[in-house]
Design a protein around this motif. Structure first.
Motif, short mmCIF file in Angstrom:
data_model
loop_
_atom_site.label_atom_id
_atom_site.label_comp_id
_atom_site.label_asym_id
_atom_site.label_seq_id
_atom_site.Cartn_x
_atom_site.Cartn_y
_atom_site.Cartn_z
N ASP A 186 -6.42 0.49 6.33
CA ASP A 186 -6.24 1.08 5.16
C ASP A 186 -6.55 0.15 4.17
O ASP A 186 -6.47 -1.07 4.24
CB ASP A 186 -4.88 1.25 5.10
CG ASP A 186 -4.16 1.55 3.69
OD1 ASP A 186 -4.85 1.74 2.66
OD2 ASP A 186 -2.91 1.99 3.45
N THR A 187 -7.46 0.42 3.18
CA THR A 187 -8.06 -0.70 2.26
C THR A 187 -6.96 -1.52 1.58
O THR A 187 -6.96 -2.67 1.31
CB THR A 187 -8.73 0.05 1.09
OG1 THR A 187 -9.68 1.06 1.59
CG2 THR A 187 -9.43 -1.00 0.18
N GLU A 188 -5.70 -0.92 1.25
CA GLU A 188 -4.68 -1.80 0.63
C GLU A 188 -3.93 -2.73 1.64
O GLU A 188 -3.39 -3.78 1.02
CB GLU A 188 -3.48 -0.70 0.37
CG GLU A 188 -3.84 0.05 -0.77
CD GLU A 188 -4.26 -0.39 -2.05
OE1 GLU A 188 -3.40 -1.65 -2.35
OE2 GLU A 188 -5.08 0.10 -2.78
N GLN A 189 -4.24 -2.78 2.84
CA GLN A 189 -3.93 -3.75 3.83
C GLN A 189 -4.74 -5.07 3.70
O GLN A 189 -4.00 -6.28 3.90
CB GLN A 189 -4.12 -3.34 5.39
CG GLN A 189 -3.16 -2.07 5.89
CD GLN A 189 -3.52 -2.07 7.17
OE1 GLN A 189 -4.82 -1.86 7.75
NE2 GLN A 189 -2.46 -1.60 7.95
N THR A 209 -2.42 -6.74 0.95
CA THR A 209 -1.29 -7.24 1.88
C THR A 209 -1.46 -8.61 2.51
O THR A 209 -0.64 -9.39 2.69
CB THR A 209 -0.66 -5.95 2.75
OG1 THR A 209 -0.55 -4.92 1.80
CG2 THR A 209 0.83 -6.32 3.26
#
Length: 756
Positions: free
Chosen positions: A372-375, A378
Motif C-alpha cells: 500500500d502506497t500509504e505504508q 507510515t
C-alpha cells in the motif's frame, strides 16, 4: 608447505636471494621490463571452443613432442648449483625440455636417442673454439636435442645473462659447421636479424621482445620455431606469446623461484601451475589446441586514439563505426561485458516487451498487490518517532534523513534485533553491513575474500546468475558443485575442494541458497545443513548463505545455516526486497568473522566489506533504510508474522501451478514425453525437465507461437548444463494467469517434443 600459487613462490623466493643472486636477477628483470610492460598492455578475449573436453596443451617443436609450449631455463645464477639435478628431474617429469650450460655427467653416462632428447645446450661466443667443439660433441653423445647460441643483434638486443658476452655471426657459422644438431639463435630482435640468422643456418630463433614477435614469426614461416625468452609470469602470458607469433617460451626466473623455495617439488609445482594456467587461458579464449592459437585471441589495452572526424565531413570512412568520435570498440571494454551471463536478463526483458500478451513465468519479483502506497509514509514516520524516542535532536534526525550516513548503515541495530527475534541469529550490530540489495552484498563479499588469481569461488549449481555475474565482473573463477536429483551432496563438495587444491587453487567459499533456491526451487534438508557446516569448518572454507526466499514461503522454515554456525563459518546475506519493500532495494550481510592483520590486530570482516562499499556505493540510501526500519519496528522485527498473508499467497500459487501442470500433462503422458518437474513447498521457482533443448531459440518460439514465457535453465549453470530444463516463476501471477499459462506451456512442450 602451504605454497599455493606462482605469486607465493615469487614472494617467498625473495627471502632466499643472496646478494650476488639478487643483483643478477635484478639485471635480468631490467632486461625483460619492456616485455613485461607489453604483457601488461595485452589481454585475452573470451571465446567458445567448438571441440568438446578440456584444451590440449601439447605441441611439437623441431619434430619433437612437448607436453606444453614451455622450455625450462636457462637458469640465471642458480641459488643452489648442486640442485640442477632437481630441475632436470622435475622438467623430465613434466615432459618439457631444459636448456643447460654444461652437459650433466649423468646424461653422458646414460645417453638417450637424439630423437627422444629433451636437453638443449647453451653455448657462448667467449669460449675457445676447441672448448665449443668438445662441449657440442658431449651434447651429441648424450642425445641432446638442440643447441642455443646468443648473438649480437643489430636491433640492440640484450645479453642472455649479464655475465655472458654474446657471439657474433662468425661464431654462428662455425657452430653450424661443427654440428648437425638443430641450432637456435638467441638475441634476435628485428626481422633483419631473423633473416640473417636463417641465412647463416639457424633452425630457429629466440627473442626477448613480445612486440616484435609478429615480424619475426613472419620471417620464420611455419617450420622454423620462434621462442620468447623473458617476462613470463603467468600461463596467460604464454598464450599471449603464442597468439603474437611464438611457438613456445623459455621460463627461467619462475623455475628458479620454485627451486629456492622448495627444491624439486617447488619446480614441479611451478611448472604444473604454468601448464594449468595455460589451459585455463585456452579455455577462456575458446582455444582447443595449441595449433589453433591466433591473433584474434588478443586484446590490446592501449591502442592509438581513434581518428578525429574532420569538421563538415559527411558520410564516407570518417563517419564509419570505430572511426567516429565517441565510438568505442567492444574489445577495448572489460572482457566480462562479452560474457553471455551478462546478457541473460536483457534477452528476457526483450522477449517480454516483444510479446506483451504472453503469460510470463519469467520474473522473480514479488507480487505488488500486498503493498500500500500509504505504508511508505507510515513506515517513515515510525522510524522518525523511534529516533525522537531515543533522544535524537531535530538536527540529528534531519542529518539522519538527508545526509549520506555511515557506510556500514544506520539501521544495523534494528536489523540485528530482527534477526535475533525471527531467525535465532544472535550477532552484534557491528557485524552487519546494510547494502543496496543482496546483490551488492555478494559483490562486497566476493571481492573481499578473493585475494589473488588462484582463489576460486565454489557455487552450488544451478545457481543464481547474480553471483555468477559478480564473479565475472571481478575476474574470479567459479567452480560449480552440481546438485544431484535428490539435492546437494557434501561428498561432491569435498571432491570439488580436493580437485581445486590439486590444481593449485584455493577454494575460498561456497555460495548456496539453502531455502527454495533460485533457480531450481530446492530446499536443503536438516542433515545436509549440519554436514555442510562440518565440511566447511574442516576444510577451512566459508559458506555464503543467501536467504531471500525463507519468508515468502508458508510454514516454519528449517534453521538458517547462520543460526547453526558455531565456528563463524557462515557469511549470511539477506534482503528485504522480497518481503518488506522491494523498491527500497535494501539488503544486508552478516560478516562476524575475525580478520587478523600482520601485527596481530583483529577486526571484523564486516569492517572490510564497509571499506569496499565506501568505494562502490558510499552508503545505502538513508530514505530506503528509514522505510525498511519503520516496517521492521512496526512488526516487532518479525518478518515471519508480517509476511503471513504473502507467504500463503505464494504457497497457493505454487500448489496451483503444480496442480495445473499435472492436469495438463498427466503422469502417463509426461512419462511418454520424458517430462518431469520438482515440487517445491514454497519460494518462487520450480524446474521443469523437457525432452528438447530449452534455449533462447525455443523460448522465442514459445513466446511467439504459444504466448508463454519461461527462463532457460542453462542460464544458471556456471560451467554448462541445464540445456533441457526450464525455470518457472510463480510469484507474480494470478490464479487465472497460472491456469492459462500452464495450458499454453503444455501445448508448447507437446509441439516442441514432437519437432525434436
Amino acid at each position: 608447505m602451504a605454497v599455493r600459487s606462482l605469486d607465493d613462490y615469487a614472494r617467498l623466493a625473495r627471502k632466499g636471494f643472496d646478494h650476488v643472486l639478487a643483483e643478477s636477477l635484478e639485471a635480468v628483470e631490467r632486461a625483460s621490463a619492456e616485455t613485461r610492460a607489453a604483457f601488461d598492455r595485452t589481454g585475452l578475449r573470451p571465446g567458445r571452443s567448438t571441440r568438446p573436453g578440456p584444451p590440449d596443451t601439447t605441441t611439437k617443436i623441431l619434430d619433437r613432442p612437448w607436453a606444453a609450449p614451455i622450455a625450462v631455463g636457462p637458469l640465471t645464477g642458480p641459488a643452489r648449483p648442486a640442485d640442477e639435478t632437481a630441475v632436470l628431474r622435475a622438467a623430465d617429469a613434466a615432459e618439457l625440455p631444459v636448456v643447460v650450460d654444461t652437459v650433466p655427467a649423468n646424461d653422458l653416462a646414460n645417453p638417450v636417442p637424439t630423437a627422444d632428447g629433451t636437453r638443449w645446450l647453451r653455448t657462448y661466443g667467449h669460449r675457445q673454439h676447441g672448448d665449443v667443439e668438445r662441449s657440442v660433441a658431449d651434447a651429441e653423445r648424450a642425445g641432446f636435442a638442440a643447441l642455443l647460441l646468443s648473438v649480437r643483434s643489430q636491433g640492440g638486443g640484450r645479453p642472455a645473462r649479464p655475465d655472458a658476452p654474446r657471439a657474433d655471426w662468425a661464431d654462428l657459422e662455425r657452430l653450424r659447421a661443427t654440428s648437425a644438431l638443430p641450432l637456435l639463435v638467441a638475441g634476435v630482435r628485428t626481422a633483419a636479424d631473423a633473416a640473417r640468422a636463417f641465412d647463416t643456418g639457424a633452425d630457429g630463433i629466440v627473442t626477448d621482445s613480445l612486440e616484435t614477435l609478429p615480424d619475426l614469426a613472419a620471417v620464420a614461416g611455419t617450420h622454423r620455431p620462434v621462442l620468447l625468452g623473458g617476462g613470463i609470469r603467468r600461463g596467460a602470458d604464454i598464450l599471449v606469446s603464442l597468439a603474437s607469433g611464438a611457438d613456445a617460451v623459455l621460463v627461467g626466473r619462475l623455475v628458479l623461484e620454485g627451486l629456492i623455495v622448495d627444491g624439486e617439488q617447488g619446480v614441479t609445482d611451478v611448472l604444473g601451475a604454468l601448464v594449468r594456467e595455460l589451459g585455463e587461458a585456452m579455455t577462456f579464449t575458446g582455444t582447443a589446441l595449441i595449433a589453433e592459437t591466433c591473433p584474434d585471441s588478443l586484446r590490446t589495452g592501449h591502442r592509438p586514439p581513434l581518428p578525429v572526424r574532420p569538421t563538415g565531413t559527411r558520410g564516407g570512412a570518417a563517419n564509419a563505426p570505430g572511426n567516429a568520435v565517441g565510438v568505442l570498440r567492444k574489445e577495448d571494454l572489460h572482457a566480462s561485458l562479452s560474457d553471455p551471463v551478462l546478457d541473460t536478463m536483457t534477452f528476457l526483458n526483450e522477449v517480454t516487451h516483444r510479446y506483451p500478451d504472453a503469460v510470463s513465468f519469467a520474473p522473480g519479483r514479488p507480487y505488488d498487490g500486498f503493498f500500500d502506497t500509504e505504508q511508505i509514509f507510515t513506515y517513515l514516520r515510525r522510524y522518525l518517532d523511534q529516533l525522537a524516542a531515543q533522544g535524537r535532536t531535530e538536527q540529528d534526525i534531519r542529518t539522519a534523513m538527508y545526509q549520506y550516513g555511515p557506510t556500514a548503515g544506520q539501521i544495523r541495530e534494528i536489523v540485528a534485533d530482527s534477526l535475533r527475534a525471527d531467525e535465532g541469529v544472535d550477532v552484534p550490530a557491528e557485524s552487519i553491513v546494510i547494502t543496496v540489495g543482496a546483490q551488492e552484498a555478494m559483490l562486497l563479499v566476493v571481492r573481499a575474500l578473493t585475494a589473488g588469481p588462484d582463489d576460486v569461488l565454489l557455487a552450488a549449481s544451478p545457481c543464481y546468475v547474480g553471483i555468477t555475474g559478480v564473479a565475472r565482473l571481478l575476474g574470479v573463477p567459479v567452480t560449480a558443485v552440481e546438485e544431484r536429483e535428490d539435492g546437494f551432496s557434501c561428498v561432491d563438495l569435498e571432491t570439488a575442494i580436493a580437485r581445486e587444491r590439486a590444481r593449485g587453487r584455493r577454494p575460498r567459499a561456497l555460495y548456496v541458497i539453502p531455502d527454495h533456491s533460485n533457480p531450481s526451487g530446492t530446499t536443503m534438508d536438516a542433515p545436509t545443513r549440519a554436514a555442510l557446516l562440518e565440511t566447511a569448518e574442516r576444510h577451512g572454507i566459508l559458506l555464503i548463505e543467501d536467504s531471500p526466499y525463507r519468508r515468502v514461503s508458508p510454514g516454519t522454515p528449517l534453521p538458517t545455516l547462520k543460526s547453526m554456525d558455531r565456528s563463524r563459518s557462515v557469511v549470511h546475506l539477506g534482503s528485504f526486497a522480497k518481503t518488506v519493500f522491494p523498491g527500497a532495494r535494501v539488503g544486508f550481510a552478516v560478516a562476524d568473522q575475525q580478520v587478523v592483520d600482520a601485527f596481530g590486530r583483529t577486526g571484523l570482516l564486516a569492517d572490510e566489506l564497509a571499506k569496499i562499499k565506501s568505494m562502490v556505493t558510499v552508503n545505502t540510501s538513508s530514505l530506503s533504510q528509514a522505510a525498511v526500519a519503520g516496517a521492521l519496528l512496526a512488526g516487532g522485527g518479525r518478518i515471519s508474522e508480517m509476511n503471513v498473508e504473502p507467504a500463503a499467497y505464494y504457497g497457493n500459487a505454487m500448489r496451483t501451478t503444480l496442480r495445473n501442470l499435472d492436469a495438463r500433462l498427466p503422469a502417463a503422458r509426461r512419462a511418454a514425453l520424458g517430462v518431469r518437474w520438482n515440487e517445491p513447498t514454497g519460494g518462487f521457482f520450480l524446474t521443469v525437465h523437457v525432452p528438447f533443448r530449452a534455449d533462447n531459440e525455443a523460448l522465442t518460439r514459445s513466446a511467439q507461437e504459444f504466448g508463454v514465457i519461461w527462463t532457460p535453465m542453462n542460464y544458471f549453470y556456471p560451467q554448462g548444463g541445464g540445456d533441457q530444463a526450464l525455470r518457472l516463476s510463480i510469484s507474480y501471477l494470478t490464479t487465472a494467469d497460472i491456469e492459462e499459462g500452464t495450458a499454453r506451456l503444455a501445448r508448447f512442450i507437446e509441439a516442441q517434443a514432437a519437432v525434436s
